[in-house]
Design an enzyme around this catalytic site. Sequence first.
Site, short mmCIF file in Angstrom:
data_model
loop_
_atom_site.label_atom_id
_atom_site.label_comp_id
_atom_site.label_asym_id
_atom_site.label_seq_id
_atom_site.Cartn_x
_atom_site.Cartn_y
_atom_site.Cartn_z
N SER A 1 0.87 -1.18 0.00
CA SER A 1 0.00 0.00 0.00
C SER A 1 0.90 1.22 0.00
O SER A 1 2.12 1.10 0.06
CB SER A 1 -0.87 0.00 1.25
OG SER A 1 -0.04 0.19 2.38
N LYS A 2 0.29 2.38 -0.04
CA LYS A 2 1.07 3.62 -0.07
C LYS A 2 2.07 3.71 1.07
O LYS A 2 3.18 4.17 0.91
CB LYS A 2 0.14 4.82 -0.01
CG LYS A 2 -0.34 5.19 -1.38
CD LYS A 2 -0.87 6.59 -1.42
CE LYS A 2 -1.33 6.88 -2.84
NZ LYS A 2 -2.34 7.86 -2.94
N ARG A 3 1.61 3.26 2.21
CA ARG A 3 2.43 3.28 3.41
C ARG A 3 3.75 2.51 3.20
O ARG A 3 4.77 2.80 3.80
CB ARG A 3 1.57 2.63 4.50
CG ARG A 3 2.16 2.24 5.79
CD ARG A 3 1.01 1.84 6.72
NE ARG A 3 0.37 0.59 6.31
CZ ARG A 3 0.78 -0.60 6.68
NH1 ARG A 3 1.84 -0.73 7.42
NH2 ARG A 3 0.13 -1.68 6.29
N HIS A 4 3.73 1.49 2.34
CA HIS A 4 4.92 0.68 2.11
C HIS A 4 5.80 1.22 0.99
O HIS A 4 6.85 0.68 0.71
CB HIS A 4 4.53 -0.74 1.67
CG HIS A 4 3.78 -1.50 2.69
ND1 HIS A 4 2.47 -1.86 2.52
CD2 HIS A 4 4.15 -1.96 3.90
CE1 HIS A 4 2.07 -2.55 3.58
NE2 HIS A 4 3.07 -2.62 4.43
N GLY A 5 5.30 2.18 0.27
CA GLY A 5 6.09 2.65 -0.87
C GLY A 5 5.41 2.34 -2.19
O GLY A 5 6.05 2.33 -3.23
#
Length: 473
Positions: free
Chosen positions: A245-249
């Site tokens: 997800s965005k949180r992971h890159g």
Amino acid sequence: MTVVTRFAPSPTGFLHIGGARTALYNWLFAKHHAEYGSGGRFLLRIEDTDRKRSSDEAVAAIYEGLKWLGLDWDGDAVSQFSGAARHAEIAEQLLAEGKAYKCYCSAEELQEMRDAARAEGRSMRYDGRWRDRDPADAPEGVDPVIRMKAPLVGETVIQDLVQGEVTVANEQLDDMILLRANGTPTYMLAVVVDDHDMGVTHVIRGDDHLTNAFRQTQIYSLLGWDVPAFAHIPLIHGADGAKLSKRHGALGVEAYRDLGFLPEAVCNYLLRLGWSHGDDEIISREQAVEWFGLESVGRAAARFDMDKLTSLNGHYIRESDDARLLELVLPRLRETLGEALSEEAESRLLKGMAGIKERAKTLIELAEGAEIYARARPFDLDEKAQNLVEGEGRDHVGHLRDRLRNLDDWNAENLQATVRGYAEEADIKLGKAAQPLRAALSGRTVSPGIFEVMEILGREETLGRLSDFLERA
Ligand code: GLU
């Protein structure tokens, strides 16, 4: 046989990192066959049939992202939407051949099927009620959908080049819609027709499409067309194992560019994320083209690791040509410094690049490091640097300036001897003299070797910076 691959993104958002890896694998597979086999082409198809969610900006971002990564496609990109008439024609052809049929089910009837499925805890399957019904039963004024006649018994089998043999019982699948009541094709039909018409031999894509491959295989066999080889690659997960997800890159590739990553580092990283060649970590584009094959794509979900990408990026920065790096940092410097660099500063920076790039893992860090050669006089010291020059430090800088003024031959070796000589006479450690000097010259506490810096800055700039500092402090 010429291998034909394609990348088929839906332009509903940026080109994200998972899509970029899919594109890379398709590109490499085609290039490998072009150079080491009997031919290869890599095509681009924009799957823009969902008009509400597709946008021109997203199409532009996909083109730009692919270009930045160096993944050029053969011929013009194909718009799936523009093939709608051809897709409809194929649905009509299947209808005429008795391999598809018109279904007049109302929304209520479909809802009933859905409710019944939910009550029984199974997924919804259309029950085929119009499959063999007399078309004379068609209700007045209702536009039908066209459904495929899917096989009722037996199995559909895929020999996936990554997943191995995957089978589904045909009774699990229903007669899916090929053409909607308004005459627009469904995604599943469009993909099959386009892949066939484009001569695609290998469909390499994320394994979230594996179940679609069953439906698509059934459509191919209804049409009597050869089924392409499938290779469904595991999705990318975050470092914690959860779906990316965005949180992971899970950012668009342009975000990686803005974060200061080089395209070759991103490609090398994405290549290794799901594919391996022994223990090799650093793999050039040429080697990748030579070595890439689907047999070495792993079956397990890969984990995205920003630290690994960053350290690879550091490697590629160190390997990069100084002039290229200069071009890459100039716009960033212009932004932070608020003005364009003077010609002199640019040429200093080019000379200093070799020293700066040793420490930088991203172009952002490289631009920060480059400020030492790029900033215009006079400038402020940052807080840490300021602390270093409080009291005694300032006195040392003053004495050193006087000695440096008298230095004839301005080079790193002589500069070092001068500063060393001063430290010995003053009975202090070299660092006690060199650190305040660094602070005054760079405004920072970290820089490449200070004697190298002074040599590159040159006599005038060095003495000027020292005077700025001394006159202000
Ligand atoms: N348009 C699909 C996607 O963006 C890809 C479909 C395919 O590769 O067959 O996920």
